[in-house]
Write an enzyme that holds these catalytic residues in place. Sequence first.
Site, short mmCIF file in Angstrom:
data_model
loop_
_atom_site.label_atom_id
_atom_site.label_comp_id
_atom_site.label_asym_id
_atom_site.label_seq_id
_atom_site.Cartn_x
_atom_site.Cartn_y
_atom_site.Cartn_z
N GLU A 205 1.21 11.35 -15.31
CA GLU A 205 0.68 12.20 -14.24
C GLU A 205 -0.47 11.49 -13.51
O GLU A 205 -0.54 11.49 -12.28
CB GLU A 205 0.17 13.52 -14.86
CG GLU A 205 -0.03 14.63 -13.86
CD GLU A 205 -0.63 15.87 -14.54
OE1 GLU A 205 -0.76 15.90 -15.78
OE2 GLU A 205 -0.98 16.81 -13.80
N GLU B 32 1.43 32.78 -22.05
CA GLU B 32 2.34 31.79 -21.46
C GLU B 32 2.86 30.79 -22.49
O GLU B 32 3.77 30.02 -22.18
CB GLU B 32 1.68 31.07 -20.28
CG GLU B 32 0.48 30.19 -20.62
CD GLU B 32 -0.87 30.93 -20.54
OE1 GLU B 32 -0.90 32.15 -20.81
OE2 GLU B 32 -1.88 30.27 -20.23
N CYS C 212 -13.65 16.79 -30.91
CA CYS C 212 -13.11 17.68 -31.95
C CYS C 212 -13.73 17.43 -33.32
O CYS C 212 -13.75 18.34 -34.15
CB CYS C 212 -11.61 17.53 -32.03
SG CYS C 212 -10.80 17.91 -30.47
N GLU D 288 0.36 12.89 -19.68
CA GLU D 288 -0.87 12.87 -18.91
C GLU D 288 -1.05 11.52 -18.21
O GLU D 288 -1.45 11.46 -17.04
CB GLU D 288 -2.05 13.13 -19.85
CG GLU D 288 -3.23 13.80 -19.20
CD GLU D 288 -4.22 14.32 -20.25
OE1 GLU D 288 -4.27 15.55 -20.44
OE2 GLU D 288 -4.91 13.50 -20.87
N SER E 255 -5.24 17.92 -15.37
CA SER E 255 -3.85 17.62 -15.69
C SER E 255 -3.15 18.91 -16.09
O SER E 255 -3.75 19.80 -16.69
CB SER E 255 -3.83 16.64 -16.86
OG SER E 255 -2.57 16.65 -17.48
N CYS F 144 -6.63 18.76 -22.76
CA CYS F 144 -6.17 18.98 -24.13
C CYS F 144 -7.13 19.84 -24.93
O CYS F 144 -6.84 20.19 -26.06
CB CYS F 144 -5.91 17.67 -24.83
SG CYS F 144 -7.11 16.44 -24.44
N LYS G 77 -8.40 26.98 -30.45
CA LYS G 77 -6.95 26.82 -30.63
C LYS G 77 -6.32 28.12 -31.12
O LYS G 77 -5.16 28.39 -30.86
CB LYS G 77 -6.65 25.69 -31.61
CG LYS G 77 -7.13 24.33 -31.12
CD LYS G 77 -6.06 23.61 -30.33
CE LYS G 77 -6.55 22.36 -29.62
NZ LYS G 77 -7.40 21.48 -30.37
N GLU H 248 -5.91 29.85 -27.96
CA GLU H 248 -4.87 29.21 -27.16
C GLU H 248 -3.47 29.58 -27.66
O GLU H 248 -2.58 29.90 -26.87
CB GLU H 248 -5.04 27.68 -27.21
CG GLU H 248 -4.04 26.93 -26.34
CD GLU H 248 -4.10 25.41 -26.54
OE1 GLU H 248 -4.19 24.97 -27.70
OE2 GLU H 248 -4.03 24.69 -25.53
#
Lengths: 588, 158
Positions: free
Chosen positions: A287, A377, A514, A284, A330, A310, A369, A372
């Site tokens: 980037e 993908e 978190c 990141e 990102s 994230c 999560k 996710e």
Amino acid sequence: MDIVKLTIDNTPVVVEKGTTVLEAAKTVGVDIPTLCYMKLDDMEFENKPGGCRVCVVEVEGRRNLAPSCKTECEDGMVVNTHSVRVVNARRTVMELILSDHPFECLVCAKSGKCDLQSLAQDLGIREIHYQGEKSHYKSDHSPAIIREMDKCIMCRRCETACNDVQTVGTLSAIYRGFNSVVAPAFEMDLDHTNCTFCGQCVAVCPTGALIERDHTWKVMDAIIDPKKTVIVQTAPAVRAALGEEFGLEPGTLVTGKMVSALRKIGFDYVFDTDFAADLTILEEGTELLGRLSKFLAGDKEVKLPILTSCCPAWVNFFEHHFPEMKEIPSTAKSPQQMFGAIAKTYFADQLKIKREDLVVVSVMPCLAKKYEASRDEFAVNGDPDVNISITTRELAQMIKNANLKFTELPDDDFDRPMGESTGAGVIFGTTGGVIEAAVRTAYELHTGKELDRVDFKELRGMEGIRSATLDFDGLPINIGIAHGLGNARKLLEDIKAGKSQFHAIEIMACPGGCIGGGGQPYHHGDVTVLKKRQKAIYEEDAGKTIRKSHENPYIKKLYEEFLGEPCGHKSHELLHTSYFDKKKKIEI
Amino acid sequence: MADIKLPANKVQELRDICAKFNHEKGELINVLHAAQGIFGYLPAEVQDIVAEELNVSVAHVYGVVTFYSFFTMTPKGKYPISICMGTACYVRGAEKVLDEFKRLLDLKVGETSANGDFSISCLRCVGACGLAPVVTVGEKVYGRVAPEDVKGIIAEYK
Ligand code: SF4
Ligand code: SF4
Ligand code: SF4
Ligand code: FES
Ligand code: FES
């Protein structure tokens, strides 16, 4: 400041005008029971429907009992919080609520942590004098959250969390009276709605009506399967909260005991998501610098500010609500998914096993999560990079199932290579941490100079939206931070209106980041718990010898042996992703 | 958002109404009334549009639609039966008339019979108070309806 004087339970009280009787009582040590009411100060989150009437008190001279959570103090008021009349009324209210509640405490996931159950115990309810029909509503099993509306008491805290705090608007009360429940539009199941799976509704639900999907049994199945090698990664925020499930003070770091416990439960390797957080920073951060240098070179097309990616609930949020901005965040995957991608390639190769025979388990503070990990993908030929994602609460359950005396476990250390991390990886667990970690690395990569201080106190704190300008050796870098999706929305709207001039923005869906995730031990409305967890995270960072991601020796080795360079070809293949426009996809 | 399969002119009419109400959140109930007037019922797609125009969540719109019994999500029957529940009709026994329709057709308010023939809805004052209680079936108006008349009215359409 206008002042009001009153008496509560024979004690004189002086408070600011506008204070409720409930709050005034607290100042003199009187804790009036509440059920629907909830206030999370720092998040400006108040749920005050005045519906349950558990909090009633007697005000001298008034005919009716008053709900203390909604009644403002007045001069000369004489309040009694436990007269016979009050106690009886409170019990009646409670019995009525319970008369429409399934008696499933013995097998309910919320048992022992349920506000309804503990209130019934506090009031000493031993019998229910009312009998009537019980309401029934279909249950909803999404990949992350289970809704059992038969256990809903219509406190509507979840609505406040979803609509006011998160501004997602998935939930609303529907129908009326006896039939009313809280549900998504058209009573669709959550996974067909715009739900981000942030889990904040679960975090505030007083009962077992909203709970996470339990995946602990899947983990045990994998562990006893002799053909499988089972590895585990633990997210930064878990170690700062897990102890609470075993009676330790909030903010007690239990990293070493957690590792011990995981080993005893039977994982073959115990690794750390913090390792992947360091990896995220390299990708990141690189980037960001890439976009920045293009921008400085006069490229008008370049997308700035860069937004962190994230937090999967945040990703869901912009995919649903701001799909037109999906090129701005990102492309770096979350640490959970980076870990999975590296484990199933680099590490599986080291062990000389097939990826299908490696089971990756993650322990997360987070419900998003779970969702996710199940995204298409993030699988190769149907084999997910992260097989099973469990929450901090579920890990606590597994530790109890394994008969471990958690508080007495010795400290143990993570395995190598994917257990080595820096202080920068640790602070991912709190709001402001990701961007601070990124800055530590980006500064040094950009300027070629060593930072003389690694603590960026200007990025820390608990305010919902924060900003700071940092000096990158003469180049001013504007940083924005938002936690809670409502705050994220405000920032995004400013960007859309061209009002904000940030270079980089960190966004976390959960209030506090978190540490306040939907899978953490319940805080029951006490937000000081989040601050203690935050403190613990910064303590762990301060105690690390290496505090910058790019100095993690195992990360360096990973690039040398396997990945090449940050944002290089292989990184793009394994560590980056793209986002989808989900606005059109809501099925009806 | 769903792919909209509603007639474009009606959708435009709905959007115009939202604009007329200045896209005010507080006008949700009035907008929904108007929408039901246009489409005859409030399918999901219509609620989506209303939510978008008034900038509220679809869940909230659905919450309001399910809270009030005069909103319906099912299309009306071939012979839509409406019972006026305005004050005049109510005091002259509209509720008993409604109950009789519900009993004979085995339908609830807002429902449509399985064969698509009949549906029952309630109205606010239709402006024919002199004839109270008033029932309409499609365009046809029945005045001074007593519960005993209900069977005969239904028979006309069977
Ligand atoms: S998980 Fe988050 S977005 Fe989904 S319903 Fe709960 S609060 Fe709303
Ligand atoms: S689901 Fe939970 S938080 Fe929501 S209204 Fe019901 S009991 Fe309250
Ligand atoms: S802030 Fe953290 S815990 Fe909350 S949804 Fe995002 S990643 Fe999960
Ligand atoms: S806590 Fe005051 S009414 Fe529910
Ligand atoms: S009240 Fe029924 S027509 Fe006026």
